[in-house]
Design an enzyme around this catalytic site. Sequence first.
Site, PDB file in Angstrom:
ATOM      1  N   GLU A  98     -35.554  12.882  -0.095  1.00 49.88           N
ATOM      2  CA  GLU A  98     -34.815  11.619   0.054  1.00 49.88           C
ATOM      3  C   GLU A  98     -34.723  11.359   1.547  1.00 49.88           C
ATOM      4  O   GLU A  98     -34.011  12.064   2.275  1.00 49.88           O
ATOM      5  CB  GLU A  98     -33.439  11.756  -0.605  1.00 49.88           C
ATOM      6  CG  GLU A  98     -33.595  12.190  -2.064  1.00 49.88           C
ATOM      7  CD  GLU A  98     -32.343  12.035  -2.915  1.00 49.88           C
ATOM      8  OE1 GLU A  98     -31.241  12.200  -2.389  1.00 49.88           O
ATOM      9  OE2 GLU A  98     -32.492  11.731  -4.118  1.00 49.88           O
ATOM     10  N   CYS A 131     -28.280   6.256   5.231  1.00 47.08           N
ATOM     11  CA  CYS A 131     -29.696   5.975   4.945  1.00 47.08           C
ATOM     12  C   CYS A 131     -29.849   4.567   4.374  1.00 47.08           C
ATOM     13  O   CYS A 131     -30.857   3.909   4.601  1.00 47.08           O
ATOM     14  CB  CYS A 131     -30.250   7.007   3.984  1.00 47.08           C
ATOM     15  SG  CYS A 131     -29.295   7.164   2.482  1.00 47.08           S
TER      16      CYS A 131
HETATM   17  P1  NAD Z   1     -33.338  16.039   9.754  1.00 49.05           P
HETATM   18  O1  NAD Z   1     -34.644  15.768   9.109  1.00 49.05           O
HETATM   19  O2  NAD Z   1     -33.313  16.248  11.222  1.00 49.05           O
HETATM   20  O3  NAD Z   1     -32.669  17.359   9.138  1.00 49.05           O
HETATM   21  C1  NAD Z   1     -32.413  17.467   7.749  1.00 49.05           C
HETATM   22  C2  NAD Z   1     -32.355  18.942   7.384  1.00 49.05           C
HETATM   23  O4  NAD Z   1     -33.658  19.526   7.478  1.00 49.05           O
HETATM   24  C3  NAD Z   1     -31.453  19.796   8.294  1.00 49.05           C
HETATM   25  O5  NAD Z   1     -30.751  20.702   7.495  1.00 49.05           O
HETATM   26  C4  NAD Z   1     -32.461  20.506   9.189  1.00 49.05           C
HETATM   27  O6  NAD Z   1     -32.000  21.719   9.730  1.00 49.05           O
HETATM   28  C5  NAD Z   1     -33.591  20.741   8.217  1.00 49.05           C
HETATM   29  N1  NAD Z   1     -34.918  20.978   8.812  1.00 49.05           N
HETATM   30  C6  NAD Z   1     -35.387  20.546  10.004  1.00 49.05           C
HETATM   31  N2  NAD Z   1     -36.686  20.921  10.151  1.00 49.05           N
HETATM   32  C7  NAD Z   1     -37.017  21.581   9.012  1.00 49.05           C
HETATM   33  C8  NAD Z   1     -38.241  22.190   8.545  1.00 49.05           C
HETATM   34  N3  NAD Z   1     -39.364  22.171   9.265  1.00 49.05           N
HETATM   35  N4  NAD Z   1     -38.229  22.758   7.316  1.00 49.05           N
HETATM   36  C9  NAD Z   1     -37.121  22.759   6.554  1.00 49.05           C
HETATM   37  N5  NAD Z   1     -35.948  22.207   6.951  1.00 49.05           N
HETATM   38  C10 NAD Z   1     -35.909  21.629   8.163  1.00 49.05           C
HETATM   39  O7  NAD Z   1     -32.372  14.854   9.313  1.00 49.05           O
HETATM   40  P2  NAD Z   1     -30.893  14.547   9.811  1.00 49.05           P
HETATM   41  O8  NAD Z   1     -30.988  14.018  11.212  1.00 49.05           O
HETATM   42  O9  NAD Z   1     -30.019  15.696   9.527  1.00 49.05           O
HETATM   43  O10 NAD Z   1     -30.459  13.364   8.813  1.00 49.05           O
HETATM   44  C11 NAD Z   1     -30.620  12.020   9.082  1.00 49.05           C
HETATM   45  C12 NAD Z   1     -31.792  11.462   8.282  1.00 49.05           C
HETATM   46  O11 NAD Z   1     -31.542  11.663   6.895  1.00 49.05           O
HETATM   47  C13 NAD Z   1     -31.933   9.950   8.446  1.00 49.05           C
HETATM   48  O12 NAD Z   1     -33.292   9.621   8.598  1.00 49.05           O
HETATM   49  C14 NAD Z   1     -31.385   9.393   7.129  1.00 49.05           C
HETATM   50  O13 NAD Z   1     -31.898   8.127   6.790  1.00 49.05           O
HETATM   51  C15 NAD Z   1     -31.826  10.454   6.178  1.00 49.05           C
HETATM   52  N6  NAD Z   1     -31.018  10.380   4.954  1.00 49.05           N
HETATM   53  C16 NAD Z   1     -31.611   9.945   3.797  1.00 49.05           C
HETATM   54  C17 NAD Z   1     -30.856   9.814   2.622  1.00 49.05           C
HETATM   55  C18 NAD Z   1     -31.471   9.349   1.325  1.00 49.05           C
HETATM   56  O14 NAD Z   1     -30.807   9.473   0.302  1.00 49.05           O
HETATM   57  N7  NAD Z   1     -32.686   8.815   1.302  1.00 49.05           N
HETATM   58  C19 NAD Z   1     -29.493  10.140   2.637  1.00 49.05           C
HETATM   59  C20 NAD Z   1     -28.923  10.583   3.831  1.00 49.05           C
HETATM   60  C21 NAD Z   1     -29.703  10.699   4.979  1.00 49.05           C
END
Ligand code: NAD
Length: 461
Positions: free
Chosen positions: A231, A265
């Site tokens: 997501e 998001c």
């Molecule tokens: P992010 O991608 O930086 O991090 C998300 C998670 O992934 C964190 O726990 C991080 O530690 C982990 N992570 C990072 N690199 C990884 C890897 N290589 N392998 C596995 N895990 C890894 O995102 P963020 O900055 O925490 O969140 C904001 C983003 O989330 C925005 O783009 C927002 O739109 C999106 N978001 C989407 C929804 C939806 O329902 N579509 C809901 C909420 C947030």
Amino acid sequence: MSSTPLIPINPATGAPLAPLERTPLASIATIVDASQRAQRRWATLGMDQRISALEGFAARLDDPESAERLASEITAEMGKTLREARGEVRNVRSRLRDFAARARVAAEDEVGREGSVEVTTRWRPFGVVAVIAPWNYPVATPSNLILSALLTGNGVVLKPSEQTPRTGAILHEYLVSALPEGLVGLVQGAGEEGRALVESDVQMIAMTGSIATGKAIMRSAALDLKRLVLELGGKDSMIILPGADLEAAARHAIALGLANAGQACISVERIMVHPSLLEDFLRIVGGLVSAVRVGDPRDEATKMGPMASEAQRSIVLAQLADAKAKGARVLIDGAARSPGFFLEPTLITDLKPEMTLVQEETFGPVIAVEVCESAEDAIARTNASPYGLGASIWGEPGPALEELAGRLEVGMIGVNRGLSAAAGGPWIGWKSSGFGYSRSVAGMRQFMQPQSLARTVAEID
Ligand code: NAD
């Protein structure tokens, strides 16, 4: 391997909170293994037993002291107002009933018959699901995926965001207090620990976060063909056409555009207004923006807290600087304030397609208004984006407006209102905004695989 502790920062003050240890990479296999062992028994339980165990988790959220502890930690770690944080905790609790009802239908056997062959299709869990969470809704987003995984018979290993590890630890504590030992594991850390969890012996990854991380997870998961629900980010349009209730539209633009300081998001990222409505809309929305009170997120009167981090605020300020340099008209210029990562809301218009504010997810308190010549123009511009999470369309109510809505290449659309996954709707992003989906009966089945069982039966004449 990094052994530095995680040190979340309070965005309202800029001060560090108490540090928390990362999970050693060498321990991840043991955590996954414990979940796997507990899951084998969990999968044999009936749906009623699983729901009743999860009611124990919901009871923790019903308890005023436990709920307040969780909400306060959300506010301390990522800065949303305490009012919003309490709402986030309440929402998780109230979703359990709906999730349980969808899971019950999704898990039902299906029987088909052809001549003397009868085939029963059963829905089986995958095993252990790694749930990887973002910082912006650090309780709601992982809970949606955790509840889906558990109800459908899977085990879970949760990895909270490195920005909200303390919130993640409390959520985990409430889950394990109600569930069999080991069934829900916890891995604390950042990208490195997330990568190790994805590469471990889990069968599925359900992640909410950025598109870049979603792609990295998909590449890694490809090695073992692990199942995925991703997501990801959005750039949701709000399209305002003749016949729209401008007051209601402006209220929605503020409610969703500035919710969580714009860090949602499904935030309203682009507002496309018909030229005949532009000046009226800017006047109404401008009045609402000016009335937004930014301040201490713990204060009841505060409408908007700080942004979650300096890094996130810098992204928003860079997009605004780029738009201003390329000729955008700023009607309300939101000031940045410290200590903390405060950013007042901005109202900006006269946007051009080449601006990063138009192209990329902003994730901040910006009400960005474009002029669209027609519904066709707004649909074409929305569909030209690589994002496809949500949108809303406002105009004369009726089938013509719904027909226009159906031409938007996004997963979730609101017609004269915001989008909603209530009443059994799926939570789904199209194009780069997602892969797989959750919620709804079909969403529950993303966490299960079908298995068919054929038998010979007497033919019916
Ligand atoms: P992010 O991608 O930086 O991090 C998300 C998670 O992934 C964190 O726990 C991080 O530690 C982990 N992570 C990072 N690199 C990884 C890897 N290589 N392998 C596995 N895990 C890894 O995102 P963020 O900055 O925490 O969140 C904001 C983003 O989330 C925005 O783009 C927002 O739109 C999106 N978001 C989407 C929804 C939806 O329902 N579509 C809901 C909420 C947030």
